[in-house]
Design a protein around this motif. Structure first.
Motif, PDB file in Angstrom:
ATOM      1  N   GLN A 145       5.829 -14.333  12.591  1.00  0.00           N
ATOM      2  CA  GLN A 145       4.805 -13.442  12.027  1.00  0.00           C
ATOM      3  C   GLN A 145       5.430 -12.522  10.980  1.00  0.00           C
ATOM      4  O   GLN A 145       4.866 -12.307   9.911  1.00  0.00           O
ATOM      5  N   ALA A 146       6.599 -11.966  11.296  1.00  0.00           N
ATOM      6  CA  ALA A 146       7.280 -11.078  10.349  1.00  0.00           C
ATOM      7  C   ALA A 146       7.644 -11.826   9.076  1.00  0.00           C
ATOM      8  O   ALA A 146       7.487 -11.298   7.967  1.00  0.00           O
ATOM      9  N   LEU A 147       8.102 -13.049   9.221  1.00  0.00           N
ATOM     10  CA  LEU A 147       8.459 -13.858   8.058  1.00  0.00           C
ATOM     11  C   LEU A 147       7.232 -14.129   7.191  1.00  0.00           C
ATOM     12  O   LEU A 147       7.287 -14.015   5.957  1.00  0.00           O
ATOM     13  N   VAL A 148       6.123 -14.490   7.811  1.00  0.00           N
ATOM     14  CA  VAL A 148       4.889 -14.753   7.061  1.00  0.00           C
ATOM     15  C   VAL A 148       4.425 -13.486   6.330  1.00  0.00           C
ATOM     16  O   VAL A 148       4.077 -13.538   5.147  1.00  0.00           O
ATOM     17  N   LEU A 149       4.444 -12.367   7.016  1.00  0.00           N
ATOM     18  CA  LEU A 149       4.006 -11.119   6.386  1.00  0.00           C
ATOM     19  C   LEU A 149       4.933 -10.728   5.235  1.00  0.00           C
ATOM     20  O   LEU A 149       4.484 -10.266   4.189  1.00  0.00           O
ATOM     21  N   GLU A 150       6.225 -10.927   5.428  1.00  0.00           N
ATOM     22  CA  GLU A 150       7.184 -10.642   4.360  1.00  0.00           C
ATOM     23  C   GLU A 150       6.966 -11.581   3.171  1.00  0.00           C
ATOM     24  O   GLU A 150       6.967 -11.157   2.020  1.00  0.00           O
ATOM     25  N   ALA A 151       6.771 -12.866   3.463  1.00  0.00           N
ATOM     26  CA  ALA A 151       6.556 -13.852   2.392  1.00  0.00           C
ATOM     27  C   ALA A 151       5.265 -13.568   1.637  1.00  0.00           C
ATOM     28  O   ALA A 151       5.170 -13.837   0.441  1.00  0.00           O
ATOM     29  N   GLY A 152       4.285 -13.024   2.330  1.00  0.00           N
ATOM     30  CA  GLY A 152       2.995 -12.761   1.700  1.00  0.00           C
ATOM     31  C   GLY A 152       2.884 -11.412   1.037  1.00  0.00           C
ATOM     32  O   GLY A 152       1.883 -11.127   0.362  1.00  0.00           O
ATOM     33  N   ALA A 153       3.884 -10.580   1.180  1.00  0.00           N
ATOM     34  CA  ALA A 153       3.817  -9.211   0.651  1.00  0.00           C
ATOM     35  C   ALA A 153       3.685  -9.174  -0.870  1.00  0.00           C
ATOM     36  O   ALA A 153       3.134  -8.224  -1.411  1.00  0.00           O
ATOM     37  N   HIS A 154       4.141 -10.200  -1.539  1.00  0.00           N
ATOM     38  CA  HIS A 154       4.117 -10.207  -3.003  1.00  0.00           C
ATOM     39  C   HIS A 154       2.920 -10.957  -3.606  1.00  0.00           C
ATOM     40  O   HIS A 154       2.776 -11.017  -4.809  1.00  0.00           O
ATOM     41  N   LEU A 155       2.095 -11.538  -2.763  1.00  0.00           N
ATOM     42  CA  LEU A 155       1.019 -12.382  -3.269  1.00  0.00           C
ATOM     43  C   LEU A 155       0.054 -11.607  -4.149  1.00  0.00           C
ATOM     44  O   LEU A 155      -0.249 -10.454  -3.913  1.00  0.00           O
ATOM     45  N   ARG A 156      -0.467 -12.293  -5.129  1.00  0.00           N
ATOM     46  CA  ARG A 156      -1.445 -11.708  -6.039  1.00  0.00           C
ATOM     47  C   ARG A 156      -2.780 -12.416  -5.855  1.00  0.00           C
ATOM     48  O   ARG A 156      -2.851 -13.475  -5.232  1.00  0.00           O
TER      49      ARG A 156
END
Length: 161
Positions: A145-156
């Motif tokens: 979950q942390a990895l997904v949230l981190e990976a998605g933090a930059h999404l536009r």
């Protein structure tokens, strides 16, 4: 909890969960999967039920049943392989979250919710007294979950989650 900072250049983990080696944790996880297969049978409908209960806005997101099943298969692969090859899953999820977020406009919370739903389903077969199994499942869930949230933090271009 295993983080990418705990991984040597060879991909080996330097930390253990619940005082056990990565191999022991993998054997424990495989036993949980086997127990789930024996007690629950096909877990796909159970995972989807939990996922759509958490994210009712996702109903209808997948125009074909096979896409739902592919989604669960990939999540199960990530959960199954995380302890052995976390760097592989890190790369896979970063690319997948980026694609799903930017191209398909899938909110990151839904993506993370799939892991939550899958692990919740697997927890159903763990006896209440088996704290070690719960710890392993919870650690995997937390890390992914942390990895997904981190990976998605930059999404536009994403609607608010």
């Amino acid at each position: 909890m295993i983080r990418k900072t705990d991984i040597s250049e060879t991909g080996d983990t330097s930390k253990t969960l619940a005082g056990m080696t990565v191999e022991q944790n993998n054997l424990l996880f495989e036993a949980i999967l086997e127990k789930a297969a024996e007690q629950l049978g096909d877990i796909n409908p159970l995972v989807l039920e939990k996922f759509y209960a958490l994210h009712p806005e996702a109903v209808g997101l997948f125009p074909e049943r096979r896409l739902e099943l592919m989604m669960i298969d990939q999540a199960l692969y990530c959960v199954s392989v995380w302890l052995q090859r976390p760097m592989e899953i890190d790369i896979l999820l970063r690319e997948t979250v980026d694609h799903h977020g930017n191209c398909l406009r899938v909110p990151v919370k839904q993506f993370a919710g799939l892991f939550e739903s899958l692990v919740a389903t697997l927890r159903e077969v763990v006896p209440a007294a088996d704290l070690v199994s719960f710890a392993v499942l919870d650690s995997i869930n937390h890390d992914l979950q942390a990895l997904v949230l981190e990976a998605g933090a930059h999404l536009r271009n994403l609607p608010p989650s």
